[in-house]
Design a protein around this motif. Structure first.
Motif, PDB file in Angstrom:
ATOM      1  N   ASP A 388      -8.167   5.545 -16.908  1.00 51.69           N
ATOM      2  CA  ASP A 388      -9.057   4.497 -17.399  1.00 51.69           C
ATOM      3  C   ASP A 388     -10.406   5.138 -17.739  1.00 51.69           C
ATOM      4  O   ASP A 388     -11.169   5.514 -16.836  1.00 51.69           O
ATOM      5  CB  ASP A 388      -9.221   3.418 -16.327  1.00 51.69           C
ATOM      6  CG  ASP A 388     -10.004   2.211 -16.813  1.00 51.69           C
ATOM      7  OD1 ASP A 388     -10.885   2.381 -17.681  1.00 51.69           O
ATOM      8  OD2 ASP A 388      -9.739   1.097 -16.322  1.00 51.69           O
ATOM      9  N   LEU A 389     -10.700   5.277 -19.017  1.00 53.50           N
ATOM     10  CA  LEU A 389     -11.936   5.934 -19.433  1.00 53.50           C
ATOM     11  C   LEU A 389     -13.169   5.108 -19.100  1.00 53.50           C
ATOM     12  O   LEU A 389     -14.245   5.655 -18.838  1.00 53.50           O
ATOM     13  CB  LEU A 389     -11.881   6.241 -20.928  1.00 53.50           C
ATOM     14  CG  LEU A 389     -10.813   7.270 -21.353  1.00 53.50           C
ATOM     15  CD1 LEU A 389     -10.753   7.377 -22.869  1.00 53.50           C
ATOM     16  CD2 LEU A 389     -11.090   8.626 -20.730  1.00 53.50           C
ATOM     17  N   ASP A 390     -13.035   3.777 -19.082  1.00 50.12           N
ATOM     18  CA  ASP A 390     -14.166   2.931 -18.692  1.00 50.12           C
ATOM     19  C   ASP A 390     -14.520   3.165 -17.228  1.00 50.12           C
ATOM     20  O   ASP A 390     -15.703   3.249 -16.866  1.00 50.12           O
ATOM     21  CB  ASP A 390     -13.832   1.455 -18.927  1.00 50.12           C
ATOM     22  CG  ASP A 390     -13.840   1.078 -20.404  1.00 50.12           C
ATOM     23  OD1 ASP A 390     -14.453   1.826 -21.200  1.00 50.12           O
ATOM     24  OD2 ASP A 390     -13.239   0.052 -20.763  1.00 50.12           O
ATOM     25  N   SER A 393     -16.267   6.454 -16.920  1.00 54.91           N
ATOM     26  CA  SER A 393     -17.652   6.348 -17.389  1.00 54.91           C
ATOM     27  C   SER A 393     -18.549   5.736 -16.322  1.00 54.91           C
ATOM     28  O   SER A 393     -19.652   6.236 -16.046  1.00 54.91           O
ATOM     29  CB  SER A 393     -17.714   5.488 -18.668  1.00 54.91           C
ATOM     30  OG  SER A 393     -17.011   6.086 -19.732  1.00 54.91           O
ATOM     31  N   PRO A 401     -15.433   8.857 -23.327  1.00 52.53           N
ATOM     32  CA  PRO A 401     -14.790   9.281 -24.584  1.00 52.53           C
ATOM     33  C   PRO A 401     -15.580  10.361 -25.319  1.00 52.53           C
ATOM     34  O   PRO A 401     -14.991  11.262 -25.917  1.00 52.53           O
ATOM     35  CB  PRO A 401     -14.723   7.982 -25.393  1.00 52.53           C
ATOM     36  CG  PRO A 401     -14.680   6.899 -24.363  1.00 52.53           C
ATOM     37  CD  PRO A 401     -15.588   7.394 -23.281  1.00 52.53           C
ATOM     38  N   SER A 424      -6.512   0.529 -25.617  1.00 56.24           N
ATOM     39  CA  SER A 424      -7.938   0.284 -25.495  1.00 56.24           C
ATOM     40  C   SER A 424      -8.589   1.573 -24.987  1.00 56.24           C
ATOM     41  O   SER A 424      -8.458   2.611 -25.617  1.00 56.24           O
ATOM     42  CB  SER A 424      -8.205  -0.906 -24.567  1.00 56.24           C
ATOM     43  OG  SER A 424      -9.585  -1.201 -24.540  1.00 56.24           O
ATOM     44  N   HIS A 425      -9.227   1.539 -23.831  1.00 56.21           N
ATOM     45  CA  HIS A 425      -9.846   2.741 -23.276  1.00 56.21           C
ATOM     46  C   HIS A 425      -8.996   3.322 -22.153  1.00 56.21           C
ATOM     47  O   HIS A 425      -9.532   3.985 -21.260  1.00 56.21           O
ATOM     48  CB  HIS A 425     -11.260   2.428 -22.775  1.00 56.21           C
ATOM     49  CG  HIS A 425     -12.283   2.423 -23.880  1.00 56.21           C
ATOM     50  ND1 HIS A 425     -13.610   2.238 -23.669  1.00 56.21           N
ATOM     51  CD2 HIS A 425     -12.142   2.604 -25.228  1.00 56.21           C
ATOM     52  CE1 HIS A 425     -14.270   2.273 -24.825  1.00 56.21           C
ATOM     53  NE2 HIS A 425     -13.396   2.502 -25.779  1.00 56.21           N
ATOM     54  N   ARG A 426      -7.702   3.122 -22.217  1.00 60.47           N
ATOM     55  CA  ARG A 426      -6.790   3.688 -21.220  1.00 60.47           C
ATOM     56  C   ARG A 426      -5.797   4.625 -21.881  1.00 60.47           C
ATOM     57  O   ARG A 426      -5.252   4.333 -22.950  1.00 60.47           O
ATOM     58  CB  ARG A 426      -6.020   2.596 -20.466  1.00 60.47           C
ATOM     59  CG  ARG A 426      -6.902   1.701 -19.600  1.00 60.47           C
ATOM     60  CD  ARG A 426      -6.062   0.686 -18.840  1.00 60.47           C
ATOM     61  NE  ARG A 426      -5.400   1.286 -17.689  1.00 60.47           N
ATOM     62  CZ  ARG A 426      -4.096   1.366 -17.516  1.00 60.47           C
ATOM     63  NH1 ARG A 426      -3.270   0.915 -18.466  1.00 60.47           N
ATOM     64  NH2 ARG A 426      -3.579   1.893 -16.429  1.00 60.47           N
TER      65      ARG A 426
END
Length: 460
Positions: A388-390, A393, A401, A424-426
């Motif tokens: 999970d990039l969120d 972050s 990213p 999405s951001h995964r």
């Protein structure tokens, strides 16, 4: 037998390069001999600020008979007298560490590995537990994870009763393969009845999360012979099954030179064994945790993975997240605060350091901010089969990213080959990508050589 997912042998073979197992990041080969005892002691002291629970690993290097496949740091001997001076030096190591640790911190996890800890007599096991308790204070909590690796050839029901009395609540039994021909080929003759007797007694005594260790890729194995072993293991119904990929590296491990290379299954047959293993174990209700680990859905490993708290350390997958790991004994590795550190791998050097009242620190590394970001990303990929990039972050206060743009670009080819998807951001590994999760993780490794490093084992 139905396949658990679409199987692409050509793709698996193309990505079957050499790569790390990522029990740490940076990996062992990035550790520096410039990192010494003072650096380790400083890390021990710093770790008290966060007061995380402790995980203790104790390495017992002795075994009575060397198995030909073994790549562990071990000493094959029948001289039981070697254990006493070793236990004394283990205690000396504890004494040197204790002043730097807040011993009010709970020892939530304890693991004895080797070699084989069952080399020790029952009295010696009691002595070692007493020393650990005196130095660190062991836990009586119901959710503690106190595990020991057992060689069924060197233990009996009385051993298990004694281990339970000492506070152990989880066992890992070395099985390797139940085919007598394979056993003879690797110098590990172990009748099935030995394993069954211990499993029955462990179940009766209430041990939980019993684990059986198997190895695929050994001489004389075929998909059919290994399927027969799996049928017997499934009937024993352990909570966990580890099926390790045999890495044939005779240039590094002398014992492996005794294996007839012509008897090893070829790449095609080895993949067929892996395919059979996944199909049979998942068909029997086991969850493929990742890499070589399978567990029942109600086991703590599977629960931790569902809850996103699964962790990787130098013993593999762990359900006890956020522990500082202190390794004791020759070759033992610690991961505490922001450092990884390894003890001397040769017994004489280990002994000499302690006899001079120094910790046996051989090498280590202090993680930079970048190392910590990438280790978090790699660990989540290895444990969750997703990243999970969120969350990354938020955890590190970065734009993940953008920060990891080069790594993410390396994943584009793997995405085109169907090993992962971007949701999405995964980043999510596909079923086939889960088998190659080490390859996905390698995209985030800036310490890794751009060409395959044969010091590492093959991925599948």
């Amino acid at each position: 037998m139905a396949d658990p997912f679409a199987w692409d042998e050509a793709l698996l073979r193309r990505y079957d390069t050499h790569g790390p197992r990522y029990s740490s990041y940076p990996t062992l080969y990035s550790f520096s001999e410039a990192f010494g005892e003072r650096d380790y002691l400083a890390a021990l002291t710093r770790s008290n600020t966060d007061a995380r629970p402790l995980s203790l690993y104790v390495h017992i290097p002795f075994c009575r008979k060397a198995c030909h496949y073994c790549g562990c740091h071990k000493i094959a001997t029948r001289n039981a007298k070697l254990a006493e001076p070793y236990l004394s030096r283990l205690d000396r190591e504890m004494v040197l560490i204790k002043p730097h640790l807040d011993t009010r911190r709970e020892v939530a996890q304890l693991h004895w590995g080797g070699g084989t800890p069952s080399f020790l007599s029952l009295d010696q096991m009691s002595d070692l537990i007493d020393r650990l308790d005196a130095r660190f204070g062991l836990s009586n909590a119901r959710d503690r994870d106190y595990a020991i690796e057992i060689d069924p050839r060197e233990a009996d029901v009385f051993t298990l009763r004694h281990l339970q009395a000492l506070g152990f609540n989880r066992l890992s039994l070395g099985v390797v393969d139940l085919d007598p021909r394979v056993q003879r080929a690797v110098n590990r003759v172990q009748p099935r009845v030995l394993t069954e007797a211990l499993l029955d007694e462990a179940d009766r005594l209430g041990f939980h999360s019993l684990n059986l260790d198997l190895i695929y890729g050994l001489p004389l194995q075929t998909r059919d012979t290994f399927a027969a072993t799996l049928e017997q293991v499934i009937a024993m119904a352990p909570a966990r099954i580890s099926v390790f990929n045999y890495a044939h590296m005779p240039e590094r491990f002398a014992a492996q030179r005794l294996i007839n290379t012509e008897d090893l299954p070829g790449p095609k047959e080895k993949l067929a064994i892996l395919r059979t293993t996944i199909a049979m174990l998942t068909g029997a209700g086991y969850v493929h945790i990742g890499m070589d680990h399978f567990a029942r859905a109600d086991d703590s490993l599977a629960i931790a993975q569902r809850e996103g708290t699964l962790q990787r350390n130098f013993q593999g997958y762990s359900s006890h997240a956020q522990c500082d790991l202190v390794g004791l004994g020759v070759s033992a590795i610690s991961s505490i605060d922001d450092v990884h550190v390894q003890n001397h791998t040769h017994l004489a050097a280990y002994e000499a350091a302690l006899d001079a009242s120094h910790l046996p620190t051989a090498r280590g590394i202090r993680l930079t901010f970048d190392d910590r970001v990438r280790w978090h990303a790699i660990e989540r990929l290895m444990c969750d089969m997703a990243l999970d990039l969120d969350e990354l972050s938020e955890t590190f206060g970065i734009d993940a990213p953008r920060y990891l743009a080069n790594s993410l670009s390396r994943l584009e080819a793997l995405q085109r080959d169907g090993l992962l998807s971007f949701e999405s951001h995964r980043i999510v590994a596909t079923p086939l990508g889960r088998l190659l999760i080490r390859h996905l993780a390698m995209a985030f490794d800036v310490h890794l050589s751009p060409t395959p490093d044969e010091r590492f084992s093959r991925i599948v």
